[in-house]
Design an enzyme around this catalytic site. Structure first.
Site, short mmCIF file in Angstrom:
data_model
loop_
_atom_site.label_atom_id
_atom_site.label_comp_id
_atom_site.label_asym_id
_atom_site.label_seq_id
_atom_site.Cartn_x
_atom_site.Cartn_y
_atom_site.Cartn_z
N LYS A 12 -1.30 29.50 49.96
CA LYS A 12 -2.45 29.77 49.10
C LYS A 12 -2.29 31.10 48.33
O LYS A 12 -1.46 31.94 48.69
CB LYS A 12 -3.72 29.79 49.95
CG LYS A 12 -4.06 28.42 50.55
CD LYS A 12 -5.36 28.49 51.34
CE LYS A 12 -5.77 27.15 51.88
NZ LYS A 12 -7.06 27.24 52.62
N TYR A 52 -9.62 18.74 47.66
CA TYR A 52 -10.72 19.17 48.54
C TYR A 52 -11.96 18.28 48.39
O TYR A 52 -13.08 18.73 48.66
CB TYR A 52 -11.07 20.63 48.27
CG TYR A 52 -10.07 21.61 48.87
CD1 TYR A 52 -9.80 21.62 50.24
CD2 TYR A 52 -9.40 22.55 48.07
CE1 TYR A 52 -8.89 22.51 50.80
CE2 TYR A 52 -8.49 23.46 48.64
CZ TYR A 52 -8.25 23.42 50.00
OH TYR A 52 -7.35 24.31 50.56
N ARG A 88 -0.82 22.67 62.46
CA ARG A 88 -2.16 23.28 62.55
C ARG A 88 -2.21 24.31 63.68
O ARG A 88 -2.93 25.32 63.58
CB ARG A 88 -3.24 22.20 62.66
CG ARG A 88 -3.40 21.49 61.30
CD ARG A 88 -4.57 20.55 61.24
NE ARG A 88 -5.86 21.20 61.32
CZ ARG A 88 -6.61 21.54 60.27
NH1 ARG A 88 -6.20 21.34 59.03
NH2 ARG A 88 -7.79 22.10 60.44
N THR A 94 -9.24 27.83 61.07
CA THR A 94 -9.63 28.11 59.68
C THR A 94 -10.00 29.57 59.47
O THR A 94 -9.62 30.17 58.45
CB THR A 94 -10.84 27.22 59.31
OG1 THR A 94 -10.52 25.86 59.64
CG2 THR A 94 -11.17 27.33 57.84
N ARG A 105 -2.39 32.34 60.24
CA ARG A 105 -3.68 32.88 59.79
C ARG A 105 -4.05 34.14 60.59
O ARG A 105 -4.66 35.06 60.03
CB ARG A 105 -4.76 31.80 59.91
CG ARG A 105 -4.63 30.75 58.79
CD ARG A 105 -5.43 29.51 59.08
NE ARG A 105 -5.60 28.66 57.90
CZ ARG A 105 -6.12 27.44 57.94
NH1 ARG A 105 -6.53 26.92 59.09
NH2 ARG A 105 -6.24 26.74 56.84
N ASN A 115 -7.34 32.23 53.62
CA ASN A 115 -6.69 32.10 54.93
C ASN A 115 -5.23 31.65 54.84
O ASN A 115 -4.68 31.07 55.76
CB ASN A 115 -7.52 31.18 55.83
CG ASN A 115 -7.72 29.81 55.21
OD1 ASN A 115 -7.15 29.50 54.18
ND2 ASN A 115 -8.52 28.99 55.86
N HIS A 118 -2.66 26.00 53.90
CA HIS A 118 -3.29 24.70 54.15
C HIS A 118 -2.32 23.82 54.91
O HIS A 118 -1.12 23.83 54.62
CB HIS A 118 -3.65 24.00 52.82
CG HIS A 118 -4.01 22.54 53.00
ND1 HIS A 118 -5.28 22.14 53.31
CD2 HIS A 118 -3.25 21.41 52.97
CE1 HIS A 118 -5.30 20.81 53.45
NE2 HIS A 118 -4.08 20.35 53.24
N GLU A 129 -2.84 13.47 50.45
CA GLU A 129 -2.56 14.79 49.89
C GLU A 129 -1.15 14.87 49.33
O GLU A 129 -0.93 15.43 48.25
CB GLU A 129 -2.76 15.86 50.97
CG GLU A 129 -4.21 16.04 51.38
CD GLU A 129 -4.38 16.97 52.58
OE1 GLU A 129 -5.52 17.18 53.00
OE2 GLU A 129 -3.36 17.50 53.09
N1 UDP Z 1 -13.37 27.44 53.55
C1 UDP Z 1 -14.22 28.41 53.07
N2 UDP Z 1 -15.38 28.67 53.78
C2 UDP Z 1 -15.71 28.00 54.92
C3 UDP Z 1 -14.83 27.01 55.40
C4 UDP Z 1 -13.66 26.76 54.70
O1 UDP Z 1 -13.96 29.02 52.05
O2 UDP Z 1 -16.77 28.28 55.51
C5 UDP Z 1 -12.12 27.16 52.81
C6 UDP Z 1 -10.86 27.66 53.52
O3 UDP Z 1 -9.94 28.12 52.53
C7 UDP Z 1 -10.39 26.41 54.22
C8 UDP Z 1 -10.72 25.33 53.20
O4 UDP Z 1 -11.97 25.75 52.66
O5 UDP Z 1 -9.01 26.46 54.54
C9 UDP Z 1 -10.84 23.93 53.74
O6 UDP Z 1 -11.75 23.95 54.83
P1 UDP Z 1 -11.44 23.14 56.16
O7 UDP Z 1 -12.69 23.13 56.98
O8 UDP Z 1 -10.83 21.82 55.82
O9 UDP Z 1 -10.39 24.09 56.93
P2 UDP Z 1 -8.82 23.90 57.20
O10 UDP Z 1 -8.57 22.43 57.37
O11 UDP Z 1 -8.10 24.47 56.00
O12 UDP Z 1 -8.56 24.70 58.44
MG MG Z 2 -9.10 20.82 56.22
#
Ligand code: UDP
Ligand code: MG
Length: 141
Positions: A12, A52, A88, A94, A105, A115, A118, A129
Site C-alpha cells: 500500500k 473494496y 494473513r 488489520t 503490520r 497498514n 493487503h 481480486e
Molecule cells: N480500514 C480502515 N478503517 C477501518 C478498517 C479498515 O481504514 O476501521 C482499511 C484498512 O486499510 C484495511 C482495509 O480498509 O486494510 C480493508 O479492511 P478489512 O477489514 O478488509 O481489513 P484487512 O482484510 O485488510 O485486514
Molecule cells: Mg479484507
C-alpha cells in the site's frame, strides 16, 4: 495436506513511500511463499471501488479509496500451501496497534488505514481480486 492457494498482495502507499516493497515481498518469499506475478500500478477510483466493494457501506470507505489511489502501489500474487491464512498471519491483524512485532503490520503499519499491506481473505475473494489486477498471461505459476 493443506491446499495450494493463491493470494493477492498489495504493497500500500504508506509502505511504498518508505521504500518497503522489496522488504515486504522478501518477507513473504523467505517464508516459502512463491512470487508468481508482480506489477506496479496507480489504482484509479474504479479499480479501488471494485477491489473494496465489500466495504462500500462502511464509514471508512471514502477515506480508504482516497488513500489507496493516492500513490502508485505494487500488486503481487503469491502461491503456496495454505497461502491465504499464512500470508494473513505474516501480515498481522488489520490494526497495527494490535499486531505483534515481527508481523508486517506490527513492524511497518502506521494506523488502521495505513497498514502497509493487503492480503486476500478467502479462496473465492482471492480469485476475484487476482482477476482485477492480472491477466492469466501475467501469472507464472
Ligand atoms: N480500514 C480502515 N478503517 C477501518 C478498517 C479498515 O481504514 O476501521 C482499511 C484498512 O486499510 C484495511 C482495509 O480498509 O486494510 C480493508 O479492511 P478489512 O477489514 O478488509 O481489513 P484487512 O482484510 O485488510 O485486514
Ligand atoms: Mg479484507
Amino acid at each position: 495436506m493443506k491446499p495450494i492457494e493463491r493470494s493477492l498482495v498489495l504493497i500500500k502507499p504508506d509502505a511504498m513511500e518508505r521504500g518497503l516493497a522489496g522488504t515486504i515481498i522478501g518477507r513473504l518469499q523467505s517464508q516459502g511463499l512463491k512470487l508468481i506475478a508482480v506489477k506496479m500500478l496507480h489504482m484509479d477510483r474504479e479499480l479501488a471501488g471494485r477491489h473494496y466493494a465489500v466495504h462500500k457501506e462502511k464509514p471508512f470507505f471514502a477515506g480508504l479509496v482516497s488513500y489507496i489511489t493516492s500513490a502508485p502501489i505494487v500488486a503481487a500474487v503469491f502461491s503456496g500451501d495454505d497461502a491465504i491464512a499464512r500470508i494473513r498471519q505474516i501480515m498481522g491483524p488489520t490494526d497495527p496497534a494490535k499486531a505483534e512485532a515481527g508481523t508486517i503490520r506490527g513492524d511497518f503499519g502506521i494506523d488502521i488505514e495505513h497498514n502497509s499491506v493487503h492480503g486476500s481473505d478467502a479462496p473465492e475473494t482471492a480469485a476475484q481480486e487476482i482477476r482485477l489486477f492480472f491477466g492469466e498471461g501475467e501469472i507464472f505459476p
